[in-house]
Scaffold this motif. Sequence first.
Motif, PDB file in Angstrom:
ATOM      1  N   VAL A 110       0.819  -1.213   0.000  1.00 13.70           N
ATOM      2  CA  VAL A 110       0.000   0.000   0.000  1.00 13.70           C
ATOM      3  C   VAL A 110       0.853   1.263   0.000  1.00 13.70           C
ATOM      4  N   ILE A 111       1.917   1.289   0.763  1.00 12.65           N
ATOM      5  CA  ILE A 111       2.663   2.534   0.995  1.00 12.65           C
ATOM      6  C   ILE A 111       3.138   3.176  -0.303  1.00 12.65           C
ATOM      7  N   GLU A 112       3.437   2.366  -1.309  1.00 12.50           N
ATOM      8  CA  GLU A 112       3.928   2.923  -2.575  1.00 12.50           C
ATOM      9  C   GLU A 112       2.830   3.644  -3.362  1.00 12.50           C
ATOM     10  N   HIS A 113       1.572   3.500  -2.944  1.00  6.28           N
ATOM     11  CA  HIS A 113       0.453   4.163  -3.618  1.00  6.28           C
ATOM     12  C   HIS A 113       0.047   5.475  -2.944  1.00  6.28           C
ATOM     13  N   LEU A 114       0.618   5.798  -1.803  1.00  9.94           N
ATOM     14  CA  LEU A 114       0.224   6.987  -1.046  1.00  9.94           C
ATOM     15  C   LEU A 114       0.924   8.238  -1.565  1.00  9.94           C
ATOM     16  N   GLU A 115       0.185   9.341  -1.600  1.00  8.95           N
ATOM     17  CA  GLU A 115       0.750  10.616  -2.034  1.00  8.95           C
ATOM     18  C   GLU A 115       1.773  11.149  -1.029  1.00  8.95           C
ATOM     19  N   HIS A 116       1.439  11.044   0.262  1.00  8.11           N
ATOM     20  CA  HIS A 116       2.300  11.551   1.335  1.00  8.11           C
ATOM     21  C   HIS A 116       2.400  10.486   2.427  1.00  8.11           C
ATOM     22  N   PRO A 117       3.240   9.472   2.242  1.00  3.91           N
ATOM     23  CA  PRO A 117       3.308   8.383   3.230  1.00  3.91           C
ATOM     24  C   PRO A 117       3.700   8.847   4.620  1.00  3.91           C
ATOM     25  N   SER A 118       4.441   9.952   4.732  1.00  7.71           N
ATOM     26  CA  SER A 118       4.862  10.401   6.066  1.00  7.71           C
ATOM     27  C   SER A 118       3.667  10.778   6.933  1.00  7.71           C
ATOM     28  N   ARG A 119       2.580  11.269   6.333  1.00  6.83           N
ATOM     29  CA  ARG A 119       1.391  11.631   7.117  1.00  6.83           C
ATOM     30  C   ARG A 119       0.799  10.415   7.826  1.00  6.83           C
ATOM     31  N   ILE A 120       0.569   9.359   7.079  1.00  2.70           N
ATOM     32  CA  ILE A 120      -0.044   8.177   7.692  1.00  2.70           C
ATOM     33  C   ILE A 120       0.936   7.491   8.637  1.00  2.70           C
ATOM     34  N   LEU A 121       2.219   7.539   8.336  1.00  2.00           N
ATOM     35  CA  LEU A 121       3.201   6.932   9.242  1.00  2.00           C
ATOM     36  C   LEU A 121       3.230   7.654  10.593  1.00  2.00           C
ATOM     37  N   LYS A 122       3.076   8.965  10.588  1.00  2.00           N
ATOM     38  CA  LYS A 122       3.012   9.723  11.852  1.00  2.00           C
ATOM     39  C   LYS A 122       1.770   9.332  12.643  1.00  2.00           C
ATOM     40  N   GLU A 123       0.644   9.175  11.933  1.00  2.00           N
ATOM     41  CA  GLU A 123      -0.589   8.763  12.602  1.00  2.00           C
ATOM     42  C   GLU A 123      -0.471   7.349  13.165  1.00  2.00           C
ATOM     43  N   ILE A 124       0.147   6.462  12.413  1.00  2.00           N
ATOM     44  CA  ILE A 124       0.348   5.088  12.892  1.00  2.00           C
ATOM     45  C   ILE A 124       1.222   5.108  14.136  1.00  2.00           C
ATOM     46  N   HIS A 125       2.270   5.892  14.114  1.00  3.86           N
ATOM     47  CA  HIS A 125       3.148   6.000  15.282  1.00  3.86           C
ATOM     48  C   HIS A 125       2.369   6.466  16.506  1.00  3.86           C
ATOM     49  N   ARG A 126       1.447   7.390  16.295  1.00  2.00           N
ATOM     50  CA  ARG A 126       0.646   7.927  17.396  1.00  2.00           C
ATOM     51  C   ARG A 126      -0.295   6.868  17.983  1.00  2.00           C
ATOM     52  N   VAL A 127      -0.913   6.047  17.142  1.00  2.00           N
ATOM     53  CA  VAL A 127      -1.927   5.112  17.634  1.00  2.00           C
ATOM     54  C   VAL A 127      -1.369   3.755  18.056  1.00  2.00           C
ATOM     55  N   LEU A 128      -0.131   3.441  17.682  1.00  2.21           N
ATOM     56  CA  LEU A 128       0.445   2.159  18.104  1.00  2.21           C
ATOM     57  C   LEU A 128       0.812   2.172  19.581  1.00  2.21           C
TER      58      LEU A 128
END
Length: 139
Positions: A110-128
């Motif tokens: 999935v990550i290769e299809h995202l426009e701005h992967p850093s946004r979702i990675l920051k959110e994932i870091h927050r919720v993990l």
Amino acid sequence: MTTALTGTAMIEIYRDNSTAPPVGEQWTRQGTLLGRFVMPLTRHLRARHALSAIEDPSNHLDIGCGDCYFLFRSPCEKRIGLDLRFGDDINSSELVFPPESLSNVSMLAVIEHLEHPSRILKEIHRVLKPGGRLIITTP
């Protein structure tokens, strides 16, 4: 745990493998030779490898879940999927799960299809949760 994403229609898979909303037909059973033979093998191998990374079976968020193939095989008690197919916009939405509330988050091819992967990675870091697992694969 809150199970919502702003502006989405996420899917939840229950213990009996029923879903809300209904998932529908698996993508890989449709169409061309690629869709009928190559994709099922590829996703089976990808899911098999990714499942070995799950240690805490309490909950699992799969971003880009598609037809939920991986989530149906997840050993986790609570399984939630996000995908464009269900109206989820991962590029512009924020995860509204509480901080440190998820044990496992996956993004398989999935990550290769995202426009701005850093946004979702920051959110994932927050919720993990501390010690939680982020499982990422790429083709």
